[in-house]
Design a protein around this motif. Sequence first.
Motif, PDB file in Angstrom:
ATOM      1  N   GLU A   1      -2.894  -4.754   7.487  1.00  0.00           N
ATOM      2  CA  GLU A   1      -1.942  -5.358   6.537  1.00  0.00           C
ATOM      3  C   GLU A   1      -0.651  -5.739   7.237  1.00  0.00           C
ATOM      4  O   GLU A   1      -0.087  -6.809   6.989  1.00  0.00           O
ATOM      5  CB  GLU A   1      -1.648  -4.391   5.391  1.00  0.00           C
ATOM      6  CG  GLU A   1      -2.764  -4.245   4.389  1.00  0.00           C
ATOM      7  CD  GLU A   1      -2.302  -3.598   3.095  1.00  0.00           C
ATOM      8  OE1 GLU A   1      -1.109  -3.755   2.742  1.00  0.00           O
ATOM      9  OE2 GLU A   1      -3.123  -2.954   2.424  1.00  0.00           O
TER      10      GLU A   1
ATOM     11  N   ASP B   1     -11.186  -2.552   5.261  1.00  0.00           N
ATOM     12  CA  ASP B   1     -10.091  -3.506   5.080  1.00  0.00           C
ATOM     13  C   ASP B   1     -10.394  -4.456   3.930  1.00  0.00           C
ATOM     14  O   ASP B   1     -11.387  -5.188   3.960  1.00  0.00           O
ATOM     15  CB  ASP B   1      -9.876  -4.310   6.369  1.00  0.00           C
ATOM     16  CG  ASP B   1      -9.068  -3.551   7.391  1.00  0.00           C
ATOM     17  OD1 ASP B   1      -7.837  -3.626   7.323  1.00  0.00           O
ATOM     18  OD2 ASP B   1      -9.664  -2.870   8.249  1.00  0.00           O
ATOM     19  N   THR B   2      -9.522  -4.448   2.926  1.00  0.00           N
ATOM     20  CA  THR B   2      -9.702  -5.326   1.762  1.00  0.00           C
ATOM     21  C   THR B   2      -8.467  -6.152   1.440  1.00  0.00           C
ATOM     22  O   THR B   2      -8.509  -7.005   0.548  1.00  0.00           O
ATOM     23  CB  THR B   2     -10.060  -4.500   0.513  1.00  0.00           C
ATOM     24  OG1 THR B   2      -9.001  -3.565   0.252  1.00  0.00           O
ATOM     25  CG2 THR B   2     -11.365  -3.748   0.711  1.00  0.00           C
ATOM     26  N   PHE B   3      -7.364  -5.926   2.153  1.00  0.00           N
ATOM     27  CA  PHE B   3      -6.123  -6.642   1.864  1.00  0.00           C
ATOM     28  C   PHE B   3      -5.424  -6.968   3.172  1.00  0.00           C
ATOM     29  O   PHE B   3      -5.378  -6.130   4.065  1.00  0.00           O
ATOM     30  CB  PHE B   3      -5.206  -5.781   0.979  1.00  0.00           C
ATOM     31  CG  PHE B   3      -3.997  -6.518   0.468  1.00  0.00           C
ATOM     32  CD1 PHE B   3      -4.036  -7.173  -0.752  1.00  0.00           C
ATOM     33  CD2 PHE B   3      -2.829  -6.563   1.212  1.00  0.00           C
ATOM     34  CE1 PHE B   3      -2.925  -7.867  -1.226  1.00  0.00           C
ATOM     35  CE2 PHE B   3      -1.719  -7.263   0.760  1.00  0.00           C
ATOM     36  CZ  PHE B   3      -1.773  -7.912  -0.466  1.00  0.00           C
ATOM     37  N   PRO B   4      -4.877  -8.193   3.267  1.00  0.00           N
ATOM     38  CA  PRO B   4      -4.994  -9.280   2.300  1.00  0.00           C
ATOM     39  C   PRO B   4      -6.420  -9.849   2.290  1.00  0.00           C
ATOM     40  O   PRO B   4      -7.238  -9.497   3.145  1.00  0.00           O
ATOM     41  CB  PRO B   4      -4.002 -10.314   2.817  1.00  0.00           C
ATOM     42  CG  PRO B   4      -3.960 -10.084   4.293  1.00  0.00           C
ATOM     43  CD  PRO B   4      -4.110  -8.600   4.469  1.00  0.00           C
ATOM     44  N   LYS B   5      -6.668 -10.742   1.346  1.00  0.00           N
ATOM     45  CA  LYS B   5      -8.025 -11.268   1.194  1.00  0.00           C
ATOM     46  C   LYS B   5      -8.523 -11.904   2.484  1.00  0.00           C
ATOM     47  O   LYS B   5      -9.713 -11.829   2.814  1.00  0.00           O
ATOM     48  CB  LYS B   5      -8.058 -12.279   0.047  1.00  0.00           C
ATOM     49  CG  LYS B   5      -9.456 -12.752  -0.308  1.00  0.00           C
ATOM     50  CD  LYS B   5      -9.455 -13.656  -1.524  1.00  0.00           C
ATOM     51  CE  LYS B   5     -10.871 -14.089  -1.890  1.00  0.00           C
ATOM     52  NZ  LYS B   5     -10.884 -14.975  -3.078  1.00  0.00           N
TER      53      LYS B   5
ATOM     54  N   THR C   1     -10.708  -9.927   4.878  1.00  0.00           N
ATOM     55  CA  THR C   1     -12.125  -9.698   4.577  1.00  0.00           C
ATOM     56  C   THR C   1     -13.032 -10.722   5.241  1.00  0.00           C
ATOM     57  O   THR C   1     -14.251 -10.540   5.267  1.00  0.00           O
ATOM     58  CB  THR C   1     -12.372  -9.702   3.051  1.00  0.00           C
ATOM     59  OG1 THR C   1     -12.097 -11.006   2.527  1.00  0.00           O
ATOM     60  CG2 THR C   1     -11.483  -8.680   2.345  1.00  0.00           C
TER      61      THR C   1
ATOM     62  N   ASP D   1      -2.909   0.986  -8.695  1.00  0.00           N
ATOM     63  CA  ASP D   1      -2.638   0.038  -7.613  1.00  0.00           C
ATOM     64  C   ASP D   1      -3.048   0.675  -6.290  1.00  0.00           C
ATOM     65  O   ASP D   1      -2.477   1.693  -5.878  1.00  0.00           O
ATOM     66  CB  ASP D   1      -1.142  -0.308  -7.603  1.00  0.00           C
ATOM     67  CG  ASP D   1      -0.795  -1.384  -6.599  1.00  0.00           C
ATOM     68  OD1 ASP D   1      -1.602  -1.627  -5.678  1.00  0.00           O
ATOM     69  OD2 ASP D   1       0.288  -1.982  -6.723  1.00  0.00           O
TER      70      ASP D   1
ATOM     71  N   SER E   1      -2.495  -0.096  -3.362  1.00  0.00           N
ATOM     72  CA  SER E   1      -1.491  -0.135  -2.298  1.00  0.00           C
ATOM     73  C   SER E   1      -0.724   1.182  -2.199  1.00  0.00           C
ATOM     74  O   SER E   1      -0.096   1.468  -1.177  1.00  0.00           O
ATOM     75  CB  SER E   1      -0.494  -1.272  -2.547  1.00  0.00           C
ATOM     76  OG  SER E   1       0.349  -0.986  -3.661  1.00  0.00           O
TER      77      SER E   1
ATOM     78  N   ARG F   1       3.360  -2.976   1.811  1.00  0.00           N
ATOM     79  CA  ARG F   1       3.616  -2.974   0.370  1.00  0.00           C
ATOM     80  C   ARG F   1       4.278  -1.680  -0.099  1.00  0.00           C
ATOM     81  O   ARG F   1       4.402  -1.431  -1.301  1.00  0.00           O
ATOM     82  CB  ARG F   1       2.303  -3.193  -0.393  1.00  0.00           C
ATOM     83  CG  ARG F   1       1.685  -4.568  -0.173  1.00  0.00           C
ATOM     84  CD  ARG F   1       0.371  -4.724  -0.926  1.00  0.00           C
ATOM     85  NE  ARG F   1      -0.707  -3.988  -0.284  1.00  0.00           N
ATOM     86  CZ  ARG F   1      -1.908  -3.791  -0.818  1.00  0.00           C
ATOM     87  NH1 ARG F   1      -2.169  -4.251  -2.036  1.00  0.00           N
ATOM     88  NH2 ARG F   1      -2.845  -3.125  -0.171  1.00  0.00           N
TER      89      ARG F   1
END
Length: 267
Positions: free
Chosen positions: A24, A42-46, A49, A245, A247, A254
Motif C-alpha cells: 500500500e 494484497d487486496t489494496f489498492p485494486k 491485485t 473497514d 484498513s 490509510r
Amino acid sequence: IRDSTLSAQTKPARIVSLIPAVTEMLFAIGAGPQVVGVSTFDTFPKEATTRTKVGGLFDPNFEAILTLRPDLAIVYGSQDELIGRLERVRVPMFRYRHGGLSDITRTIRELGERTGHASEANRLADEIDGQIRTVRMRAGSDARPKTLLVFGREEGSMRGLYVSGGVGFLHDMLEAAGGVNVMADVKREGLQLSLEQLLSRAPEVVIELRASEGWSAERLAREAATWQAVRVPAARSGRVRFLTDDSLTIPGPRVGHAVQTISNAIR
C-alpha cells in the motif's frame, strides 16, 4: 520497524513486496509501476491485485519471486529462510517488521528514499502525521473511556477473544483516538482474554475490528446481541462498536483515516 540492508543503489525497477502494508505504501507514494509481485493477501489498492502473487508470510514462493527478476524484495524480518535464500542469489532486500504508529510514517519516508519517490513519500508522511495530530488534539479535551480493542473472537460467543495489548500500532491508534486501553499494562501486541479477565477489566467501550467481507447488517446485529449477555459497562450502555473497514488492521498509508474512525466510534 524496518531494516534496510541496501547500500546506495539506483532506483529499483522491479519490486516484489510480501507485506500488504508496504505494498500500500509503495502505491501511495507513486512506486506502483515498479511493483511486479505482491503477496497472496494484497487486496489494496485494486491495482495491486493485478500483480503476480508470490505467496505470503509463511509460504513465500521463492521460485516465483526469482522468476520476476526483482532488484528489490521487501520481506518480513522473521522470514529467515527466505532471507537466506535471497541473500545467496544477491537479491537486494528491505526487511520490515510491524512496530508502533510512528514507525508507519518512518517506513514511508525510507521507502521513498529507496525507490526514488522521496518527495511524494515525505508529503504523504507529513499528511498522515497531521491527520493523527489533529485527532489527538480533538480527543484531548474529551473524557477518555476505558476501551477494549478486539480483533478476533469466535462468532456467536466470547470464546477465542483476542485483543490488543499495550504495545503496537493498534494500541497506539486507540490511545491517539482518545481511548484508554484497558489492557495497556500487558506489554504485548495481542493476547487472548478469558471471560473472567474481560469482566474484571470492565471496559466502558468495546471496539471490534471486523473485516468488511461477509459482514451484513443482520450478522453484525447478531454479534451485538452476543455482547448483551456479558455484564460489562460497554454492553450495558450499548457502547459496543463494530468497525468493518479492513484498513483498520493494516499499518499503512490509510492509518490517519483509521485513527479518525476509531475516535468517532469511541465518542
